[in-house]
Design a protein around this motif. Sequence first.
Motif, PDB file in Angstrom:
ATOM      1  N   CYS A 183      42.357  36.773  41.161  1.00 16.63           N
ATOM      2  CA  CYS A 183      41.797  35.523  41.013  1.00 16.63           C
ATOM      3  C   CYS A 183      40.767  35.260  42.218  1.00 16.63           C
ATOM      4  O   CYS A 183      39.756  34.972  42.211  1.00 16.63           O
ATOM      5  N   GLU A 184      41.460  35.544  43.294  1.00 20.67           N
ATOM      6  CA  GLU A 184      40.791  35.382  44.624  1.00 20.67           C
ATOM      7  C   GLU A 184      39.523  36.454  44.635  1.00 20.67           C
ATOM      8  O   GLU A 184      38.327  36.009  44.851  1.00 20.67           O
ATOM      9  N   VAL A 185      39.462  37.554  44.274  1.00 22.67           N
ATOM     10  CA  VAL A 185      38.520  38.717  44.530  1.00 22.67           C
ATOM     11  C   VAL A 185      37.301  38.255  43.205  1.00 22.67           C
ATOM     12  O   VAL A 185      36.168  38.418  43.645  1.00 22.67           O
ATOM     13  N   SER A 186      37.736  38.135  41.968  1.00 18.93           N
ATOM     14  CA  SER A 186      36.989  37.657  40.898  1.00 18.93           C
ATOM     15  C   SER A 186      36.322  36.622  41.130  1.00 18.93           C
ATOM     16  O   SER A 186      35.380  36.182  40.350  1.00 18.93           O
ATOM     17  N   LYS A 187      36.938  35.376  41.779  1.00 21.86           N
ATOM     18  CA  LYS A 187      36.513  34.048  41.973  1.00 21.86           C
ATOM     19  C   LYS A 187      36.649  33.189  40.597  1.00 21.86           C
ATOM     20  O   LYS A 187      36.144  32.127  40.488  1.00 21.86           O
ATOM     21  N   TYR A 188      37.366  33.666  39.579  1.00 19.01           N
ATOM     22  CA  TYR A 188      37.737  33.007  38.413  1.00 19.01           C
ATOM     23  C   TYR A 188      39.150  32.681  38.832  1.00 19.01           C
ATOM     24  O   TYR A 188      40.148  33.101  39.178  1.00 19.01           O
ATOM     25  N   SER A 189      39.369  31.383  37.914  1.00 16.62           N
ATOM     26  CA  SER A 189      40.817  31.053  38.074  1.00 16.62           C
ATOM     27  C   SER A 189      41.833  31.610  36.832  1.00 16.62           C
ATOM     28  O   SER A 189      41.039  32.410  36.082  1.00 16.62           O
ATOM     29  N   ARG A 190      42.975  31.680  37.048  1.00 12.38           N
ATOM     30  CA  ARG A 190      43.953  32.314  36.140  1.00 12.38           C
ATOM     31  C   ARG A 190      43.810  31.849  34.643  1.00 12.38           C
ATOM     32  O   ARG A 190      43.882  32.670  33.682  1.00 12.38           O
ATOM     33  N   ARG A 210      36.060  42.580  30.092  1.00 11.63           N
ATOM     34  CA  ARG A 210      34.554  42.401  30.252  1.00 11.63           C
ATOM     35  C   ARG A 210      34.156  41.398  30.914  1.00 11.63           C
ATOM     36  O   ARG A 210      32.655  41.262  31.125  1.00 11.63           O
ATOM     37  N   ILE A 211      34.785  40.525  31.218  1.00  7.78           N
ATOM     38  CA  ILE A 211      34.634  39.369  31.862  1.00  7.78           C
ATOM     39  C   ILE A 211      34.304  39.410  33.455  1.00  7.78           C
ATOM     40  O   ILE A 211      33.179  38.564  34.148  1.00  7.78           O
ATOM     41  N   VAL A 212      34.507  40.555  33.973  1.00  6.02           N
ATOM     42  CA  VAL A 212      34.072  41.058  35.230  1.00  6.02           C
ATOM     43  C   VAL A 212      33.297  42.525  35.255  1.00  6.02           C
ATOM     44  O   VAL A 212      33.027  43.276  36.045  1.00  6.02           O
ATOM     45  N   ASN A 213      32.669  42.719  33.880  1.00 10.46           N
ATOM     46  CA  ASN A 213      31.715  43.868  33.652  1.00 10.46           C
ATOM     47  C   ASN A 213      30.370  43.646  34.635  1.00 10.46           C
ATOM     48  O   ASN A 213      29.874  42.649  34.283  1.00 10.46           O
ATOM     49  N   VAL A 271      35.464  51.561  39.890  1.00 11.68           N
ATOM     50  CA  VAL A 271      34.903  50.893  39.057  1.00 11.68           C
ATOM     51  C   VAL A 271      34.236  49.605  39.901  1.00 11.68           C
ATOM     52  O   VAL A 271      34.913  48.928  40.625  1.00 11.68           O
ATOM     53  N   LYS A 272      32.840  49.351  39.637  1.00 11.23           N
ATOM     54  CA  LYS A 272      32.257  48.521  40.106  1.00 11.23           C
ATOM     55  C   LYS A 272      32.143  47.218  39.359  1.00 11.23           C
ATOM     56  O   LYS A 272      31.896  47.361  37.868  1.00 11.23           O
ATOM     57  N   SER A 273      32.847  46.087  39.697  1.00  9.99           N
ATOM     58  CA  SER A 273      32.671  44.577  38.914  1.00  9.99           C
ATOM     59  C   SER A 273      32.165  43.446  39.396  1.00  9.99           C
ATOM     60  O   SER A 273      31.561  43.502  40.474  1.00  9.99           O
ATOM     61  N   ARG A 274      31.990  42.364  38.742  1.00  7.43           N
ATOM     62  CA  ARG A 274      31.042  41.485  38.925  1.00  7.43           C
ATOM     63  C   ARG A 274      31.836  40.217  39.043  1.00  7.43           C
ATOM     64  O   ARG A 274      32.724  39.820  38.016  1.00  7.43           O
ATOM     65  N   ALA A 275      31.815  39.441  40.168  1.00  9.86           N
ATOM     66  CA  ALA A 275      32.573  38.154  40.212  1.00  9.86           C
ATOM     67  C   ALA A 275      32.046  36.926  39.453  1.00  9.86           C
ATOM     68  O   ALA A 275      30.803  37.313  39.115  1.00  9.86           O
ATOM     69  N   THR A 333      28.612  37.914  42.741  1.00  7.28           N
ATOM     70  CA  THR A 333      28.457  39.181  43.735  1.00  7.28           C
ATOM     71  C   THR A 333      29.225  40.330  42.960  1.00  7.28           C
ATOM     72  O   THR A 333      30.140  40.335  42.052  1.00  7.28           O
ATOM     73  N   PHE A 334      29.256  41.445  43.647  1.00  7.92           N
ATOM     74  CA  PHE A 334      29.768  42.600  43.098  1.00  7.92           C
ATOM     75  C   PHE A 334      30.848  42.900  44.043  1.00  7.92           C
ATOM     76  O   PHE A 334      30.697  42.843  45.197  1.00  7.92           O
ATOM     77  N   PHE A 335      31.721  43.810  43.424  1.00  6.90           N
ATOM     78  CA  PHE A 335      32.927  44.131  44.300  1.00  6.90           C
ATOM     79  C   PHE A 335      33.507  45.537  43.452  1.00  6.90           C
ATOM     80  O   PHE A 335      33.409  45.766  42.429  1.00  6.90           O
ATOM     81  N   TRP A 336      33.914  46.457  44.446  1.00  3.44           N
ATOM     82  CA  TRP A 336      34.162  47.749  44.108  1.00  3.44           C
ATOM     83  C   TRP A 336      35.800  47.997  43.978  1.00  3.44           C
ATOM     84  O   TRP A 336      36.396  47.222  45.112  1.00  3.44           O
ATOM     85  N   LEU A 337      36.469  48.620  43.062  1.00  4.10           N
ATOM     86  CA  LEU A 337      37.820  48.766  42.922  1.00  4.10           C
ATOM     87  C   LEU A 337      38.163  50.183  42.609  1.00  4.10           C
ATOM     88  O   LEU A 337      37.484  50.846  41.762  1.00  4.10           O
ATOM     89  N   ASP A 338      39.130  50.402  43.002  1.00  7.65           N
ATOM     90  CA  ASP A 338      39.971  51.840  42.935  1.00  7.65           C
ATOM     91  C   ASP A 338      40.946  51.375  41.767  1.00  7.65           C
ATOM     92  O   ASP A 338      41.879  50.964  41.994  1.00  7.65           O
ATOM     93  N   SER A 339      40.825  51.822  40.637  1.00  4.32           N
ATOM     94  CA  SER A 339      41.233  51.252  39.306  1.00  4.32           C
ATOM     95  C   SER A 339      42.011  52.238  38.608  1.00  4.32           C
ATOM     96  O   SER A 339      41.824  53.319  38.547  1.00  4.32           O
TER      97      SER A 339
END
Length: 222
Positions: free
Chosen positions: A49-56, A65-68, A94-98, A102-108
């Motif tokens: 939630c913190e990184v994606s800025k979405y609530s639970r 796909r919500i963070v695609n 994986v590059k994701s979108r909050a 904003t974008f953020f990279w994750l080792d998934s």
Amino acid sequence: MRAYFENRSNTKKDLLQLLKAYKEIIDINAICSVTDSEGKIIYVNDKFCEVSKYSREELLGQDHRIVNSNYHPSSMFKELWETIKSGKVWRSDVKSRAKDGTFFWLDSTIVPIHDNNGVITEYFSLRTPIDDRKRIEEEQKEYVKNLEKMLFMVSHEVRHPVSQILGIIQILQDYSTVNEECAELISSLKVSAEDLDKFIKRLSSFMNELRPESEINSDESK
């Protein structure tokens, strides 16, 4: 970790305490989520939630796909699903979108979870933020590109004239009436021009060694 638990003779309470501590460490440092067999999110930790800025509440019931970010080709996600549906572990950057764009990279890493009959019931995802690593990689690529631009200019602005000079020197050496003093000067000039040409070739070879292996493979496949 599994061997560690199996080799302990502690009580069930002790093992639960260890598992709790293990979970707390993961929640602090990594993004965790669990989906059902169809890919719908049924659990996310606070870090997600913190990184994606979405609530639970916004994440549960959705798929990832919500963070695609639309950065990766669809073929990558096709390969992802083929891998985990076959019961294998999938891992990639994986590059994701909050939510705020904003974008953020994750080792998934995604691991299938099986029931007692071996049927996949859920998928567990563990993701580590790697924005700093990706930033450094991009800076390195940009640095190499700038060096390649410099090498291109050197090759075309210096090497071509050097080749012309070597050609003229050869003509002068073939001219039999040149006196001994001029012949020595021409010979010295030839050595200097050849040394400069060799240096440019070594510089070109050095630049190719600096290039990331992925870029070299990409050029070879074209």
